[in-house]
Design a protein around this motif. Structure first.
Motif, mmCIF file in Angstrom:
data_model
loop_
_atom_site.group_PDB
_atom_site.id
_atom_site.type_symbol
_atom_site.label_atom_id
_atom_site.label_comp_id
_atom_site.label_asym_id
_atom_site.label_seq_id
_atom_site.Cartn_x
_atom_site.Cartn_y
_atom_site.Cartn_z
ATOM 1 N N LYS A 16 95.968 -81.201 61.903
ATOM 2 C CA LYS A 16 96.644 -80.875 63.164
ATOM 3 C C LYS A 16 95.646 -80.701 64.305
ATOM 4 O O LYS A 16 95.842 -81.209 65.403
ATOM 5 N N ALA A 17 94.574 -79.956 64.037
ATOM 6 C CA ALA A 17 93.566 -79.683 65.063
ATOM 7 C C ALA A 17 92.466 -80.749 65.098
ATOM 8 O O ALA A 17 91.618 -80.722 65.984
ATOM 9 N N ASN A 18 92.472 -81.645 64.101
ATOM 10 C CA ASN A 18 91.428 -82.663 63.973
ATOM 11 C C ASN A 18 90.038 -82.022 63.894
ATOM 12 O O ASN A 18 89.118 -82.409 64.604
ATOM 13 N N GLU A 19 89.919 -81.018 63.013
ATOM 14 C CA GLU A 19 88.660 -80.283 62.883
ATOM 15 C C GLU A 19 88.229 -80.184 61.422
ATOM 16 O O GLU A 19 89.042 -79.916 60.536
ATOM 17 N N PHE A 20 86.918 -80.364 61.212
ATOM 18 C CA PHE A 20 86.324 -80.086 59.908
ATOM 19 C C PHE A 20 86.044 -78.596 59.849
ATOM 20 O O PHE A 20 85.693 -77.975 60.854
ATOM 21 N N ILE A 21 86.194 -78.011 58.654
ATOM 22 C CA ILE A 21 85.997 -76.573 58.481
ATOM 23 C C ILE A 21 84.787 -76.340 57.589
ATOM 24 O O ILE A 21 84.726 -76.844 56.462
ATOM 25 N N PHE A 22 83.817 -75.605 58.108
ATOM 26 C CA PHE A 22 82.626 -75.218 57.362
ATOM 27 C C PHE A 22 82.758 -73.751 56.966
ATOM 28 O O PHE A 22 83.202 -72.930 57.775
ATOM 29 N N PHE A 23 82.348 -73.423 55.735
ATOM 30 C CA PHE A 23 82.227 -72.036 55.269
ATOM 31 C C PHE A 23 80.798 -71.842 54.785
ATOM 32 O O PHE A 23 80.149 -72.797 54.332
#
Length: 187
Positions: free
Chosen positions: A70-77
């Protein structure tokens, strides 16, 4: 967030190499994703590179764990086996730090996260991380505390023991050598 400076190209190249190597070694964390798409996204968001570098420099070992369509974002943890070394011995937030009269830690989890341009993991995100491996088997990590608990002076943290995720509470002003915090960054 700290006054950011652009990373020198040499460090950017080095950071990409570190992140790519970690990405390739841990494909179970990001099935179906390709490194080139992530690198392109990072090259177009250089401010996020600074935050990823801060995560790396403090021992977080950031890695991609998801993609928000939806946000077109990769998520890093932060995916270090134990709570990041450079972020331990901190109380929960600036208010807790201010309330300490003696033996103040140098910083707070929320304060450091803000300076780094990252978000502290929520309880839900922490549980999601633990599905990717066994993290915090010897340490613990502060997690974002619900406002009603924080108003009463408390804060929560998690760890992995006996094959399970445990979420506990402590006074927000407490700090321990084996407790730090993990962060997330969206790019």
């Amino acid at each position: 967030m700290k006054n950011q400076t652009k990373l020198p190209q040499e460090r950017i190249d080095e950071l990409f190499k570190i992140l790519r190597t970690r990405f390739e070694k841990n494909m179970h964390r990001h099935k179906g994703m390709e490194w080139d798409s992530i690198q392109t996204k990072l090259e177009n968001n250089t401010d996020k590179l600074w935050s990823l570098n801060e995560m790396e420099e403090t021992g977080g070992e950031p890695d991609v764990i998801g993609f928000d369509k939806k946000a077109n974002e990769f998520i890093f943890f932060d995916c270090s086996a134990e709570s990041p070394k450079g972020r331990r011995s901190v109380c929960y937030d600036p208010e807790a730090l201010e309330s300490r009269k003696k033996y103040k830690p140098e910083n707070s989890a929320i304060g450091m996260a803000d300076e780094m341009g990252i978000e502290i993991l929520t309880e839900e995100q922490y549980r999601e991380l633990q599905k990717l491996g066994d993290f915090d088997t010897k340490t613990s990590s502060w997690v974002k505390t619900p406002a009603d608990i924080r108003k009463k002076g408390g804060a929560i943290f998690g760890d992995w023991r006996y094959g399970s995720v445990f979420i506990y509470h402590n006074g927000a002003e407490s700090y321990y050598g084996a407790r730090g915090f993990r962060g997330s960054l969206r790019v």
